[in-house]
Design an enzyme around this catalytic site. Structure first.
Site, PDB file in Angstrom:
ATOM      1  CD  GLU A 269      62.163  55.491  -4.494  1.00  9.23           C
ATOM      2  OE1 GLU A 269      63.394  55.449  -4.644  1.00  9.23           O
ATOM      3  OE2 GLU A 269      61.513  56.533  -4.654  1.00  9.23           O
ATOM      4  N   GLY A 270      63.358  51.346  -7.637  1.00  3.04           N
ATOM      5  CA  GLY A 270      63.912  50.080  -8.105  1.00  3.04           C
ATOM      6  C   GLY A 270      62.793  49.072  -8.268  1.00  3.04           C
TER       7      GLY A 270
END
Length: 596
Positions: A443-444
């Site tokens: 998620e980054g």
């Protein structure tokens, strides 16, 4: 051998004594009638489900993992996962905070976050199946067409269908502008999507009757880069006009990743071979729609790490109280035993208190963010909604990166408490360390979160969002600065607030001259601001604990001791972080690439 007890008392403290959740909800028409008894009752039942249904499957799910039938492309989750999910659906848990218009219970997000913390403590791999579903629900609820909402939201709300986000491709992870998946328009308004995706959590499984994939792809006329990406909803089974399931859509699981942790979740390689999908939102603006799901996922990943921090702490404390090794340096503390319990040793206590402080600070921050989301969604005053949205935007990268970094430290400390026993499987602690490691990546990555915070959330608006949160600190310091008992908390909080202001201005000036300065300082900067936020909540917690000390409840004694530990032993990390952030990017870029 691990155990788990839901931290209901601390959740109640944060909701009712620290944040005043019920009073805040009274200003939001959808939640105005919700009282503390309702919130507490749901917490209790959610805790029972986590501790009694999903927690017993955690170790076995890790050992068994998921199984792919390469002939049918079907994935079987670990034993017990499907039955636990059916019980979850039957209990109405997926619908807890969803819109009543689609079968949801309409309860506040802040309550849902408590549920997810407990589920993640109990079994992160299992919890990812419903967790990603909630993100898909949010994206379609915000950007879906009326037809898409009618088709998908009731089933996602009930949990009978699950959801995924299909972003990453073999050649591109964070840089989605490089993705190659193609979407060809069809005469009936649908699209045929072709491409390959990897690292798709919950991408294929046998828990639900259908999987709703949200897929990023390019239209034939798409411009290059991230401005040419569109979002499509692609179901595993096509949905008939009457809502029943039709033909199998050609979106297949072609492999499962062999991972360090979260073995019970199916991290799938996905192939789309002309799969039928429909456009979500506007053409070429898929990232804007997907960011609803991505931001929800980033907060969700923070909750994953919070859950692991809590369960690792609980088990390390139990072990430290039972395990005897050596004598206390100041003399025996258990003279009736051949050695003292290791909890008497200062450094063991330091490791335990580090995990405890990071759990309690993370809980306060994450529930504060959840309450902000409730305000953003449900408050009648547009200015309040806008202010809440600004704070959520600022705090989201901190929840994702600071909490996941802290969990990696905390679970590692907790493993260290066990000594050699922590490194072997039977005690369960090494699984928490392995599971925690992914949370800093997906998620980054946390570096991406740091760049987002400093570059987009702070410098891009000249610090406007940061100043809004800073004003909360200023107001608190002015109010409590005259209280003698609060000096040990207020003074370091005020000092760090001033230092963050100066550091932000300095980095902003450097960035004008060289944008790489943002990259050189961002990771250190996020951790400094993370500590500033934690310090604010610990100071507020200490205020409540001081006021309640006279009750004789040991909970407040422990809360005060944890706050004092945080300010004495963890907050000083900011001094070195500020120094390294100020050192600039030159030491990182000076060496010629050929010399690496």
């Amino acid at each position: 051998m691990a155990t788990y007890t839901p931290p209901i008392r601390d959740m109640q403290f944060v909701m009712h004594e620290l944040l005043g959740v019920t009073d805040a909800l009274k200003a939001m028409p959808p939640h105005a009638e919700i009282d503390a008894d309702t919130l507490n009752a749901v917490l209790e039942e959610g805790g029972k489900f986590a501790a009694e249904v999903t927690f017993p499957l955690n170790a076995s799910g890790d050992e068994q993992g998921c199984t792919l039938d390469k002939t049918t492309h079907e994935v079987t989750a670990p034993k017990g996962f499907k039955a636990a999910y059916a019980q979850y659906v039957e209990g109405g848990w997926p619908a807890l905070s969803c819109d009543p218009a689609y079968g949801g219970q309409g309860l506040p997000i802040v309550l849902n976050q408590c549920l997810y913390e407990m589920l993640n403590s109990a079994n992160q791999a299992w919890t990812m199946y419903p967790g990603l579903t909630h993100g898909a629900y949010e994206a379609l609820h915000t950007h879906g067409t009326d037809e898409q909402k009618r088709t998908y939201l009731p089933k996602l709300t009930s949990g009978h269908w699950t959801g995924t986000m299909c972003l990453t491709e073999p050649h591109c992870g964070t840089d989605l502008g490089l993705l190659r998946s193609k979407a060809e328009p069809q005469a009936d308004g649908s699209y045929r999507i072709t491409g390959s995706k990897i690292f798709i959590s919950s991408g294929e499984h046998d828990l639900a009757e259908n999987i709703v994939h949200l897929v990023l792809a390019r239209l034939p006329d798409a411009p290059q880069g991230s401005k040419g990406i569109s979002l499509f909803v692609v179901p595993k089974f096509l949905v008939q006009p009457d809502g029943s399931l039709g033909a199998r859509n050609p979106i297949w699981c072609t492999g499962l990743e062999h991972k360090m942790g979260i073995h019970g979740n199916a991290t799938a390689q996905i192939s789309l071979d002309g799969a039928v999908g429909t456009l979500v939102g506007e053409p070429h603006k898929g990232l804007a729609a997907m960011f609803v799901m991505m931001n929800a996922a980033r907060l969700g990943v923070g909750m994953q790490s919070l859950g692991l921090t809590e369960v690792a702490y609980q088990n390390a404390v139990a072990y430290a109280k039972d395990r005897i090794q050596m004598r206390s340096l100041s003399g025996p503390k258990a003279p009736d035993k051949p050695a003292d319990p290791i909890i008497v040793h200062p450094d063991v206590r330091k490791m335990l208190l580090t995990a405890r402080a990071y759990a309690e600070g993370g809980r306060a921050l994450s529930l504060y963010c959840a309450l902000l989301i409730d305000r953003e969604l449900s408050h009648p005053d547009e200015a309040v909604r806008r202010d809440a949205a600004d704070q959520v935007a600022l705090l989201t990268p901190i929840v994702k990166a600071f909490l996941t970094d802290n969990a990696w430290l905390a679970t590692s400390h907790c493993l260290q408490v066990y000594g050699g026993h922590g490194y072997i499987r039977e005690w369960g602690m090494e699984q928490y360390v392995r599971d925690a490691r992914i949370n800093m990546i997906y998620e980054g990555t946390n570096t991406i979160q740091s760049l987002d915070l400093l570059g987009r959330k702070v410098l891009a608006d000249n610090g406007a969002k940061l100043k809004k949160f800073g004003q909360l600190i200023v107001d608190f310091v002015e109010e409590e600065g005259v209280v003698e008992a609060m000096q040990e908390f207020v003074n370091p909080l005020a000092d760090l607030g001033d230092k963050v202001t100066k550091l932000t201005s300095e980095l902003g000036m450097k960035a004008f001259g060289n944008a790489d300065e943002v990259g050189g300082a961002a990771v250190d900067y996020l951790r400094v601001v993370g500590h500033l936020v934690f310090a604010y909540f610990f100071a507020r917690s200490a205020k409540v604990a001081l006021e309640k000390q006279g009750t004789g409840d040991p909970f407040y004694t422990a809360k005060l001791a944890t706050a004092r530990f945080y300010f004495a032993k963890l907050l000083p990390e900011t001094a070195s972080l500020i120094r390294t952030a100020r050192s600039g990017v030159q030491p990182l870029l000076a060496m010629d690439e050929a010399l690496f």
